[in-house]
Design a protein around this motif. Sequence first.
Motif, PDB file in Angstrom:
ATOM      1  N   VAL A  88     -40.226   7.512 -40.711  1.00  0.00           N
ATOM      2  CA  VAL A  88     -39.939   6.796 -39.459  1.00  0.00           C
ATOM      3  C   VAL A  88     -38.726   7.387 -38.739  1.00  0.00           C
ATOM      4  CG1 VAL A  88     -39.321   4.549 -38.470  1.00  0.00           C
ATOM      5  CG2 VAL A  88     -40.962   4.682 -40.355  1.00  0.00           C
ATOM      6  N   GLY A  89     -37.696   7.771 -39.500  1.00  0.00           N
ATOM      7  CA  GLY A  89     -36.442   8.211 -38.883  1.00  0.00           C
ATOM      8  C   GLY A  89     -36.448   9.618 -38.365  1.00  0.00           C
ATOM      9  N   GLY A  90     -37.335  10.470 -38.890  1.00  0.00           N
ATOM     10  CA  GLY A  90     -37.395  11.838 -38.411  1.00  0.00           C
ATOM     11  C   GLY A  90     -36.130  12.616 -38.701  1.00  0.00           C
ATOM     12  N   GLU A  91     -35.664  13.387 -37.680  1.00  0.00           N
ATOM     13  CA  GLU A  91     -34.501  14.253 -37.866  1.00  0.00           C
ATOM     14  C   GLU A  91     -33.238  13.463 -38.213  1.00  0.00           C
ATOM     15  OE1 GLU A  91     -32.061  17.729 -35.371  1.00  0.00           O
ATOM     16  OE2 GLU A  91     -33.612  16.517 -34.391  1.00  0.00           O
ATOM     17  N   GLY A  92     -33.066  12.289 -37.602  1.00  0.00           N
ATOM     18  CA  GLY A  92     -31.857  11.498 -37.836  1.00  0.00           C
ATOM     19  C   GLY A  92     -31.743  10.985 -39.258  1.00  0.00           C
ATOM     20  N   ALA A  93     -32.879  10.875 -39.961  1.00  0.00           N
ATOM     21  CA  ALA A  93     -32.868  10.352 -41.332  1.00  0.00           C
ATOM     22  C   ALA A  93     -32.796  11.463 -42.372  1.00  0.00           C
ATOM     23  CB  ALA A  93     -34.120   9.510 -41.577  1.00  0.00           C
ATOM     24  N   LEU A  94     -32.589  12.719 -41.931  1.00  0.00           N
ATOM     25  CA  LEU A  94     -32.579  13.837 -42.869  1.00  0.00           C
ATOM     26  C   LEU A  94     -31.559  13.658 -44.011  1.00  0.00           C
ATOM     27  CD1 LEU A  94     -33.632  16.621 -43.687  1.00  0.00           C
ATOM     28  CD2 LEU A  94     -31.960  17.638 -42.110  1.00  0.00           C
ATOM     29  N   ALA A 123     -41.315  12.950 -56.649  1.00  0.00           N
ATOM     30  CA  ALA A 123     -40.571  13.383 -55.465  1.00  0.00           C
ATOM     31  C   ALA A 123     -41.353  14.427 -54.680  1.00  0.00           C
ATOM     32  CB  ALA A 123     -39.225  13.943 -55.893  1.00  0.00           C
ATOM     33  N   LEU A 124     -41.962  15.393 -55.381  1.00  0.00           N
ATOM     34  CA  LEU A 124     -42.758  16.427 -54.687  1.00  0.00           C
ATOM     35  C   LEU A 124     -43.972  15.812 -53.999  1.00  0.00           C
ATOM     36  CD1 LEU A 124     -42.620  19.272 -57.368  1.00  0.00           C
ATOM     37  CD2 LEU A 124     -41.494  19.257 -55.127  1.00  0.00           C
ATOM     38  N   SER A 125     -44.603  14.849 -54.665  1.00  0.00           N
ATOM     39  CA  SER A 125     -45.759  14.172 -54.046  1.00  0.00           C
ATOM     40  C   SER A 125     -45.331  13.435 -52.785  1.00  0.00           C
ATOM     41  CB  SER A 125     -46.376  13.184 -55.043  1.00  0.00           C
ATOM     42  OG  SER A 125     -46.774  13.846 -56.222  1.00  0.00           O
ATOM     43  N   MET A 126     -44.180  12.772 -52.828  1.00  0.00           N
ATOM     44  CA  MET A 126     -43.681  12.049 -51.670  1.00  0.00           C
ATOM     45  C   MET A 126     -43.361  13.002 -50.511  1.00  0.00           C
ATOM     46  SD  MET A 126     -43.646   8.795 -52.121  1.00  0.00           S
ATOM     47  CE  MET A 126     -43.769   7.572 -53.428  1.00  0.00           C
ATOM     48  N   LEU A 127     -42.767  14.173 -50.828  1.00  0.00           N
ATOM     49  CA  LEU A 127     -42.447  15.146 -49.777  1.00  0.00           C
ATOM     50  C   LEU A 127     -43.709  15.666 -49.093  1.00  0.00           C
ATOM     51  CD1 LEU A 127     -39.527  17.226 -51.354  1.00  0.00           C
ATOM     52  CD2 LEU A 127     -39.404  15.679 -49.390  1.00  0.00           C
ATOM     53  N   THR A 134     -45.787  13.134 -40.768  1.00  0.00           N
ATOM     54  CA  THR A 134     -44.722  13.195 -39.771  1.00  0.00           C
ATOM     55  C   THR A 134     -44.825  14.467 -38.930  1.00  0.00           C
ATOM     56  OG1 THR A 134     -43.319  12.101 -41.407  1.00  0.00           O
ATOM     57  CG2 THR A 134     -42.240  12.930 -39.429  1.00  0.00           C
ATOM     58  N   PRO A 135     -45.065  14.339 -37.633  1.00  0.00           N
ATOM     59  CA  PRO A 135     -45.121  15.525 -36.754  1.00  0.00           C
ATOM     60  C   PRO A 135     -43.827  16.326 -36.784  1.00  0.00           C
ATOM     61  CG  PRO A 135     -45.967  13.582 -35.624  1.00  0.00           C
ATOM     62  CD  PRO A 135     -45.365  13.098 -36.894  1.00  0.00           C
ATOM     63  N   PHE A 136     -42.668  15.637 -36.866  1.00  0.00           N
ATOM     64  CA  PHE A 136     -41.396  16.355 -36.878  1.00  0.00           C
ATOM     65  C   PHE A 136     -41.334  17.333 -38.038  1.00  0.00           C
ATOM     66  CE2 PHE A 136     -37.149  16.622 -38.809  1.00  0.00           C
ATOM     67  CZ  PHE A 136     -36.473  17.296 -37.803  1.00  0.00           C
ATOM     68  N   TRP A 137     -41.732  16.902 -39.230  1.00  0.00           N
ATOM     69  CA  TRP A 137     -41.641  17.773 -40.406  1.00  0.00           C
ATOM     70  C   TRP A 137     -42.691  18.885 -40.338  1.00  0.00           C
ATOM     71  CZ3 TRP A 137     -37.345  17.707 -42.698  1.00  0.00           C
ATOM     72  CH2 TRP A 137     -36.596  16.526 -42.835  1.00  0.00           C
ATOM     73  N   ARG A 138     -43.852  18.586 -39.736  1.00  0.00           N
ATOM     74  CA  ARG A 138     -44.844  19.655 -39.598  1.00  0.00           C
ATOM     75  C   ARG A 138     -44.360  20.726 -38.635  1.00  0.00           C
ATOM     76  NH1 ARG A 138     -48.597  15.310 -39.429  1.00  0.00           N
ATOM     77  NH2 ARG A 138     -48.867  15.608 -37.182  1.00  0.00           N
ATOM     78  N   GLY A 139     -43.461  20.337 -37.738  1.00  0.00           N
ATOM     79  CA  GLY A 139     -42.883  21.316 -36.800  1.00  0.00           C
ATOM     80  C   GLY A 139     -41.703  22.068 -37.395  1.00  0.00           C
ATOM     81  N   GLN A 140     -41.293  21.728 -38.617  1.00  0.00           N
ATOM     82  CA  GLN A 140     -40.164  22.395 -39.285  1.00  0.00           C
ATOM     83  C   GLN A 140     -40.614  22.923 -40.655  1.00  0.00           C
ATOM     84  OE1 GLN A 140     -37.257  22.761 -37.771  1.00  0.00           O
ATOM     85  NE2 GLN A 140     -37.734  21.442 -36.002  1.00  0.00           N
ATOM     86  N   PRO A 141     -41.559  23.863 -40.688  1.00  0.00           N
ATOM     87  CA  PRO A 141     -42.118  24.295 -41.982  1.00  0.00           C
ATOM     88  C   PRO A 141     -41.088  24.962 -42.894  1.00  0.00           C
ATOM     89  CG  PRO A 141     -42.821  25.751 -40.224  1.00  0.00           C
ATOM     90  CD  PRO A 141     -42.144  24.596 -39.566  1.00  0.00           C
ATOM     91  N   LEU A 147     -36.648  22.160 -48.625  1.00  0.00           N
ATOM     92  CA  LEU A 147     -36.543  20.889 -49.332  1.00  0.00           C
ATOM     93  C   LEU A 147     -37.399  20.904 -50.606  1.00  0.00           C
ATOM     94  CD1 LEU A 147     -36.635  18.291 -46.393  1.00  0.00           C
ATOM     95  CD2 LEU A 147     -34.646  19.267 -47.562  1.00  0.00           C
ATOM     96  N   ILE A 148     -38.586  21.493 -50.520  1.00  0.00           N
ATOM     97  CA  ILE A 148     -39.470  21.580 -51.689  1.00  0.00           C
ATOM     98  C   ILE A 148     -38.815  22.424 -52.784  1.00  0.00           C
ATOM     99  CG2 ILE A 148     -41.626  22.572 -52.542  1.00  0.00           C
ATOM    100  CD1 ILE A 148     -42.170  20.026 -51.194  1.00  0.00           C
ATOM    101  N   VAL A 149     -38.272  23.595 -52.379  1.00  0.00           N
ATOM    102  CA  VAL A 149     -37.633  24.489 -53.354  1.00  0.00           C
ATOM    103  C   VAL A 149     -36.431  23.798 -53.994  1.00  0.00           C
ATOM    104  CG1 VAL A 149     -36.340  26.639 -53.629  1.00  0.00           C
ATOM    105  CG2 VAL A 149     -38.438  26.599 -52.248  1.00  0.00           C
TER     106      VAL A 149
END
Length: 537
Positions: A88-94, A123-127, A134-141, A147-149
């Motif tokens: 929900v928070g997108g970039e601000g909740a990083l 944690a990996l499943s949640m990510l 989330t469109p924001f995260w799909r735009g930041q591959p 984050l995955i690493v």
Amino acid sequence: MTEKNSELDQATLRLTVSTCASLYILVVALLPSSTFATYVPILWYIAFFISVAIPLRMAIKRWPGHFVLRRLFAMAHDYAGISFALVVGGEGALPVYAALLWVTLGNGMRFGSRYLAAATLIALSMLVMIYLLTPFWRGQPYMFVMLIVTTIVVPAYAHILLKRTRIASEEAIAANQEKSRFLAQASHDLRQPIHSIGLFTACLRDARLGREELKLVDNIDRSLHTVSQLFRSILDIYTLDNGKLEPQSEPIHLGGLLQGVVKQNTEAARWAGVELRLRPCPHWVNTNPGLLTTMVQNLVSNTLKYASGQPVLMGVRRKGNGLAIVIYDKGRGIAPEHLPEVFREFYRVRHARDKDVEGLGLGLSIVKRISHLINLDIQLDSKPGKGTRATIQGLEAVAPRTMVDSPASVQSRLQGLRVCLVEDDSNVLMATSALLEKWGCEVETHCDGEGVTSECDIIIADFDLGTKISGSECIAAIREHRGWQVPAMIMTGHEIERIRHELIHMNISILAKPVRPPELRATLLDLTKNLRSTKTR
């Protein structure tokens, strides 16, 4: 000592982090560049998260233990809250991602590698779910890959550290157990010859020897006394370091305890040219007699070393609501810069052209540590060139008990006293028997406690009599055969506090080897005082 409740700590930290996260989201929502409505659902969810976390913590406190389903539920609850905030928070909740790492590492560090692996997979499943929703995260591959690493590498490194720590801990525990077994066995084996030499020396002192021979015996006894003191200091430190000492308090006659210390140090005081003076004390206190005796003994030993040739006065006085034992000497004193350091292990005050004073510098350290153990306070006041005053304060006074008979009347009871002596070490058996006979006792000796019957007045037994029977079992068998509680004492080379705790219900006097002859004689005399009244019951 109660076991640490790691799950409760995790639950407490969960509430702390969620509170901090709610404050952070509230600050971000109030920024001019933010849309407040975007963060309202997150704030509501955090409120729901806390409403679940509080009863969960209460349940963990009420029913502690290892419950797998409860731990997995708590992990799922944590990750669900973090995922909702990131979606929900997108970039601000990083920055909330830090909470995801905390949950992963926290479960692994507190509960072990299996929970670390499970937390990492969740944690990996949640990510992945966050990325898909989330469109924001799909735009930041690239950021998402980072984050995955990070979610894989950090827990993997933590797992390596956990494994190394566990192996090191297991090795340390094994080494400590091996050290404890070695010291326990060495303690028992070394006590026996020191104990027997002391008794043989006491027999020689009473024999018809010439002046030169008596001087040799005196030198042997003095050297043995030094060895015994060093040996007891090392064992006291080991016992205190072991952390298994559970002192039991009981009413004791303080004057009698101090008189016993004076008697035990009569020869050492003569060697040092010290006149030990004790003011009569009628008071009774509630404390652990063995540990208090060790404290006083170590303080007296210090005065004999550092105030030789000078008188030493020991007495008891009232201080506040309790009593204090005070030991004065007129030695060379301690300089102010040394006073804060004298209670450290191995610390010794040395002077120019000082002679080699015997000892390891452990005496005052042992006194300080025992004082904490039995809730007493030790103070040293000293003036260079004038002397030192040592004060043990905080003793709790209790109502007086029946006083013992006079020393002269009690002393006569040893003549003709029938003693059953049970000891599996032949040298100790021979030395103890010879010494008791010189004191006028009629001694019946046994090298094995199995099947012993006796018409004795008092039983003296070693605690460890082999694999078949212990000294306490031998005493119990004789008492059962006789039909009354025959007075008894045990001399042991094992940890005396452990033995005293095991036999607390048997009314047996317990002495730690090596036993000095004055200590043995005093205990024997003490056992005779209620001999007649015990027989008639």
